[in-house]
Motif scaffolding. Structure first.
Motif, PDB file in Angstrom:
ATOM      1  N   SER A  49       0.823  -1.210   0.000  1.00  0.00           N
ATOM      2  CA  SER A  49       0.000   0.000   0.000  1.00  0.00           C
ATOM      3  C   SER A  49       0.853   1.254   0.000  1.00  0.00           C
ATOM      4  CB  SER A  49      -0.934  -0.001   1.217  1.00  0.00           C
ATOM      5  OG  SER A  49      -1.888  -1.033   1.118  1.00  0.00           O
ATOM      6  N   ALA A  50       1.940   1.227   0.777  1.00  0.00           N
ATOM      7  CA  ALA A  50       2.834   2.380   0.829  1.00  0.00           C
ATOM      8  C   ALA A  50       3.480   2.634  -0.527  1.00  0.00           C
ATOM      9  CB  ALA A  50       3.904   2.156   1.891  1.00  0.00           C
ATOM     10  N   ILE A  51       3.896   1.558  -1.179  1.00  0.00           N
ATOM     11  CA  ILE A  51       4.527   1.686  -2.501  1.00  0.00           C
ATOM     12  C   ILE A  51       3.548   2.283  -3.502  1.00  0.00           C
ATOM     13  CG2 ILE A  51       5.482   0.391  -4.448  1.00  0.00           C
ATOM     14  CD1 ILE A  51       6.549  -1.624  -2.337  1.00  0.00           C
ATOM     15  N   LYS A  52       2.335   1.775  -3.511  1.00  0.00           N
ATOM     16  CA  LYS A  52       1.341   2.254  -4.466  1.00  0.00           C
ATOM     17  C   LYS A  52       0.958   3.704  -4.203  1.00  0.00           C
ATOM     18  CE  LYS A  52      -0.529  -2.222  -5.791  1.00  0.00           C
ATOM     19  NZ  LYS A  52       0.210  -2.137  -7.056  1.00  0.00           N
ATOM     20  N   ALA A  53       0.797   4.055  -2.927  1.00  0.00           N
ATOM     21  CA  ALA A  53       0.446   5.431  -2.589  1.00  0.00           C
ATOM     22  C   ALA A  53       1.559   6.397  -2.984  1.00  0.00           C
ATOM     23  CB  ALA A  53       0.151   5.540  -1.098  1.00  0.00           C
ATOM     24  N   ALA A  54       2.805   6.023  -2.698  1.00  0.00           N
ATOM     25  CA  ALA A  54       3.941   6.887  -3.018  1.00  0.00           C
ATOM     26  C   ALA A  54       4.108   7.035  -4.529  1.00  0.00           C
ATOM     27  CB  ALA A  54       5.219   6.320  -2.393  1.00  0.00           C
ATOM     28  N   THR A  55       3.920   5.946  -5.265  1.00  0.00           N
ATOM     29  CA  THR A  55       4.059   5.999  -6.718  1.00  0.00           C
ATOM     30  C   THR A  55       3.017   6.939  -7.332  1.00  0.00           C
ATOM     31  OG1 THR A  55       4.879   3.723  -6.744  1.00  0.00           O
ATOM     32  CG2 THR A  55       4.135   4.633  -8.845  1.00  0.00           C
ATOM     33  N   ILE A  56       1.785   6.827  -6.874  1.00  0.00           N
ATOM     34  CA  ILE A  56       0.731   7.701  -7.386  1.00  0.00           C
ATOM     35  C   ILE A  56       1.026   9.156  -7.042  1.00  0.00           C
ATOM     36  CG2 ILE A  56      -1.707   8.325  -7.135  1.00  0.00           C
ATOM     37  CD1 ILE A  56      -2.288   5.322  -6.817  1.00  0.00           C
ATOM     38  N   ALA A  57       1.507   9.401  -5.822  1.00  0.00           N
ATOM     39  CA  ALA A  57       1.824  10.774  -5.407  1.00  0.00           C
ATOM     40  C   ALA A  57       2.938  11.367  -6.261  1.00  0.00           C
ATOM     41  CB  ALA A  57       2.212  10.785  -3.934  1.00  0.00           C
ATOM     42  N   ILE A  58       3.995  10.601  -6.485  1.00  0.00           N
ATOM     43  CA  ILE A  58       5.133  11.081  -7.267  1.00  0.00           C
ATOM     44  C   ILE A  58       4.731  11.281  -8.727  1.00  0.00           C
ATOM     45  CG2 ILE A  58       7.368  10.363  -8.213  1.00  0.00           C
ATOM     46  CD1 ILE A  58       7.913   9.097  -5.441  1.00  0.00           C
TER      47      ILE A  58
END
Length: 237
Positions: A173-182
């Motif tokens: 979840s952290a990876i997906k959230a960070a990727t979308i944010a970036i």
């Protein structure tokens, strides 16, 4: 009888003309060369007039082939645009891989990939719009092209792996959230710059290079795992 005899020469002329046009097409482009030529011409044309205005008929005329020739390689205009967008995502994937190979630290690799992404948007704005703004990947009247879906997915997966290496002890979840944010930050900046929406009063004395460096230096901090669970629990109460 007289009518039939009068029409026959005209019909023969039409048939001969069509046959000669098709022969000319084959003589000029062999073994898939026409497909490549159409994609190259389309890539140049959309940068001049936008992907919305692309015409298969005009492409055929520019290449000196019959109007029917493009349809031997692409079902319609949308199919050609989908192939063009897929090539764009492949190029973006190559940019990500180059960043991985050329930099040493995870943060530098991600920054290099982001710099390549923004350069791509700057150099080929209409292709960028075709890839990220058009409805080619949206389920609508026509389902998205499978080749395009694969190319776009692979490009995003490489970016996601790049982001994952910069995070501390991340879960999915952290990876997906960070990727979308970036991605959202870079995408938004690319569109603002592309549309001339970044005005002098907004950036003052900052150069374009400094703006890009600032955008790419922003670090996304994912919520700790316990914090995410706690937050979800509060949301349900």
């Amino acid at each position: 009888m007289l009518t039939a005899l009068t029409l026959r020469p005209n019909v023969s002329c039409v048939n001969i003309d069509l046959m000669s046009r098709e022969s000319a097409d084959h003589a000029t482009y062999h073994h898939g060369d026409l497909r490549a030529a159409l994609l190259k011409a389309a890539a140049a044309e959309i940068e001049r007039s936008g992907y919305e205005n692309l015409s298969l008929r005009e492409l055929a005329e520019s290449l000196g082939v019959s109007r029917a020739a493009p349809y031997r390689h692409f079902e319609d205009r949308r199919a050609l645009l989908a192939a063009l967008a897929a090539d764009g995502f492949d190029a973006l994937t190559a940019i990500h891989h180059k960043a991985i190979a050329s930099e040493k630290t995870p943060q530098d690799r991600l920054a290099a990939a982001g710099r390549g992404y923004l350069a791509f948007a700057m150099e080929r704005p209409q292709l960028f719009r075709l890839m990220f703004v058009s409805d080619l990947l949206t389920a609508g009247a026509a389902p998205p092209d499978p080749v395009l879906i694969k190319a776009a997915g692979e490009s995003y997966e490489v970016l996601e792996r790049l982001v994952a290496t910069t995070l501390d002890d991340p879960d999915d979840s952290a990876i997906k959230a960070a990727t979308i944010a970036i991605m959202s930050t870079s995408y938004g900046f690319a569109l603002l710059r592309m549309g001339g929406r970044l005005k002098p009063f907004m950036y003052g004395q900052l150069t374009q290079g400094e703006l890009v460096d600032t955008i790419l230096s922003m670090k996304v901090t994912a919520l700790p795992r316990g914090g995410r669970r706690k937050g979800r629990g509060k949301a349900r109460s």
